[in-house]
Design an enzyme around this catalytic site. Sequence first.
Site, short mmCIF file in Angstrom:
data_model
loop_
_atom_site.label_atom_id
_atom_site.label_comp_id
_atom_site.label_asym_id
_atom_site.label_seq_id
_atom_site.Cartn_x
_atom_site.Cartn_y
_atom_site.Cartn_z
CG ASP A 41 1.69 -6.88 9.99
OD1 ASP A 41 2.46 -7.81 9.64
OD2 ASP A 41 1.89 -5.68 9.77
CB ALA A 42 -4.49 -9.03 11.57
CD GLU A 43 -3.40 -16.03 12.58
OE1 GLU A 43 -4.49 -15.40 12.57
OE2 GLU A 43 -3.27 -17.14 13.09
CE1 TYR A 44 5.28 -12.69 15.23
CE2 TYR A 44 4.61 -10.59 16.22
CZ TYR A 44 5.51 -11.64 16.12
OH TYR A 44 6.63 -11.66 16.91
CB ILE A 91 3.48 5.55 17.96
CG1 ILE A 91 2.36 6.55 18.01
CG2 ILE A 91 3.32 4.61 16.82
CD1 ILE A 91 2.45 7.58 16.90
CE LYS A 129 1.42 3.50 12.92
NZ LYS A 129 2.00 2.42 12.11
CE LYS A 313 3.34 12.20 15.23
NZ LYS A 313 4.46 12.33 14.31
CB CYS A 454 -11.53 -18.98 -24.12
SG CYS A 454 -12.94 -19.42 -25.13
CB CYS A 460 -16.61 -18.11 -25.42
SG CYS A 460 -16.43 -18.33 -23.65
O1 D41 Z 1 3.64 7.68 9.43
C1 D41 Z 1 4.10 7.06 10.39
N1 D41 Z 1 4.34 5.77 10.26
C2 D41 Z 1 4.42 7.73 11.67
C3 D41 Z 1 5.17 7.06 12.62
C4 D41 Z 1 3.98 9.05 11.97
N2 D41 Z 1 3.23 9.76 11.08
N3 D41 Z 1 4.30 9.63 13.14
C5 D41 Z 1 5.04 8.97 14.07
N4 D41 Z 1 5.34 9.60 15.23
C6 D41 Z 1 6.07 8.99 16.16
C7 D41 Z 1 6.35 9.72 17.42
C8 D41 Z 1 5.08 10.25 18.02
C9 D41 Z 1 7.02 8.83 18.43
C10 D41 Z 1 7.27 10.86 17.09
C11 D41 Z 1 5.49 7.65 13.84
C12 D41 Z 1 6.28 7.04 14.87
N5 D41 Z 1 6.54 7.74 16.01
C13 D41 Z 1 6.83 5.69 14.81
N6 D41 Z 1 6.99 4.93 13.75
C14 D41 Z 1 7.54 3.77 14.11
C15 D41 Z 1 7.74 3.78 15.43
C16 D41 Z 1 7.32 4.99 15.88
#
Ligand code: D41
Length: 727
Positions: A41-44, A91, A129, A313, A454, A460
């Site tokens: 992903d980082a490269e993309y 997000i 996440k 959040k 081996c 060895c």
């Molecule tokens: O754990 C996650 N991947 C995660 C994704 C999370 N813990 N919270 C999320 N909260 C949101 C909002 C703030 C928009 C309700 C999310 C995502 N969105 C999200 N995942 C993919 C697109 C958005």
Amino acid sequence: MNTADLFGPSALERARLVWLHNTLHAHAHRYYVLDEPSVPDAEYDRLFHELQGLELRYPELLTADSPTQRVGGRALAQFAQVRHALPMLSIRTETDTQGSGAENFDARLRRELGLTELDAPLDYVAEPKFDGLAMSLRYEKGVLVQAATRGDGEMGEEVTQNIRTIGQIPLRLPLGVPAVLEVRGEVYMRRDDFETLNQRQREKIAAGAKGEKTFVNPRNAAAGAVRQLDPAIAAQRPLSFFAYGLGEITPALKGGPDFVTHLELLLTLKSWGFPVSTLVQQAHGATELVAFYADIGAQRDSLGFDIDGVVYKVNSLVLQRRLGFVTREPRWAVAHKFPAQEMQTTVLAIDVQVGRTGKLTPVAKLAPVFVGGVTVTNATLHNEDEARRKDVRVGDTVIVRRAGDVIPEVVSVVFPESASPEAPPRGAMFTMPGSCPVCNSLAVREEGEADYRCTGGLYCRAQRKQALLHFAQRRAVEVEGLGDKLVDQLVDAGVIHTLPDLYRLGFRAMAEIEQVTTDALYARLSDTERQHIALEQLKSLERMAQLSAQNIVQALEKSKQTTLPRFLFGLGIRHVGEATAKELARHFGKLDAVMQASEAQLLEVADVGPIVAKSLRTFFDQAHNREVVEQLRACGLSWPEGDPAPLAVQPLSGKTLVLTGTLPSLDREQAKARIEAAGGKVAGSVSKKTSFVVAGAEAGSKLEKARELGVPVLDEAELLEMLNGRV
Ligand code: D41
């Protein structure tokens, strides 16, 4: 503006743009459509940003078909398209992997809300996440009617059938939930489930199955399972779910559950039967966000699943509404990323390493790369088949993955479309050498095994070194300070040939001079004399200070008082791990009893199956191994011995089990033998009288029957736990 910009893009920049278009389109296709990404992903992201930069500088280059104009995942044609009742937001991400990522977010919100330093810290909820795919679950009158992927946020794919196979997702909610309820969350695959799935895939491929592949990482495996057209196949790909938010909810909060904070929302979801992560925490102000980031970061490797960061959040739903959105991103939430677990780098060489049991492992030597928080220079290629299947060659650009406590591995070669046109021709395909790279003994691959070994045994040097390190490790006999550098020196200098030499440092040289055996010499000397010789020997090594030498001698003395399980484990008998060593010690009480036990007697031990029993017998049947044990005892190694304590009650007595499907490690006969040895019976069909059904891959109607009748279902791991009397 740069003066060059006035003249428009150069030919070189135009060419680069075309290349970026093609490359990003190709990557996106492999990522979204084939679930088989070609670059990390980082490269993309890097290439994507480069293209965005060019388009910003030269707006005339921006075309409708540019990869930058397609946001999120494109929906696939095979699945029905559905419009989300409320768009699925994305997000904002904070890529700064320092605490300042959290501080910036907090400062921005305080500014937007017009708060001053005098106002109280903001109240947040901090979540892990999950690295999976976002899903919207729609319930009408408490029944799951639709599951949809995020797609582009407006339209997603309808994948209800596949999502219904996820045990953690309730199909029906308790009475009293709102008439229409959309729950949003992340579908993901646990690391162990991912490993099991890939192992099964490898076996299928090895057995010649067509159209099967292994998955690069749990997220892609999860995405593949969700978008699997055949729900029966999806059902065999174990997925998990975690809820983090809401979509449409009618009647609105009034009259329904009246939560005013995000935390209450999560608790309500939990009470309705949705999995909510136990890692979620309330946090006050930037300081607690920073602490959460560090805390979860420290746990990251030991979690059972991949996370790519944390999400903060604003807790108050009123404040969330006040903060609102910018384009599709809520202002009240941010994703704070951890260092990427996959990166690309180049292969400098492919070495073959020799393990303790002689196993030869191809290892890619890499240009140093920062992955998952550490700098990696070696990555395993597992075995010859894997190295050839992935076709990794010297000079290739590869994706390296480091996740969890596992050794970094090369997951794939970055596909040639993205290789630069000037790239030199590739090196030769990897082949396992026919002999051990260290001792030159013949390397053999036994029938049905993936590994070459081996055949040099303790002849060895590599195996000898590993055997010493294994013996001296903390979980075994523990010789503090005996690390790989010192072991290298001692073995390379010929000071240590066999395990007991560890306790007779300096004796080989002296015995040679005096023309006696080391055993005879040892018997003649006093403890003080022995330690003196060891000390002199150690001090003669390069870079060995007086103090360290003394410490080693002391550590060796200390290690002589040990326990039977540590000693048994330390011997490094194949298939005898720590747990087995403990069981053996408990069961037999004395070392001699273990050494003399027949295979049948060994099979009576809780943790011991046919493979382990055979391995133990083979080990102790060899005279040189028995001699090693005797010499170690003669050197003063001792441990308390006890009375035998065979299991009183058999863990499965009175139980009837039914086996179905293919278990990951035991075959049918072995499973049957183990169950019977534990006092259980094995039956051919499922009835109400069945105590348990043990299900493996491709389990069929018996599994269904078990579910119908409510008979508990076990996997192999759970069966093994029961056999060991742990449940
Ligand atoms: O754990 C996650 N991947 C995660 C994704 C999370 N813990 N919270 C999320 N909260 C949101 C909002 C703030 C928009 C309700 C999310 C995502 N969105 C999200 N995942 C993919 C697109 C958005």
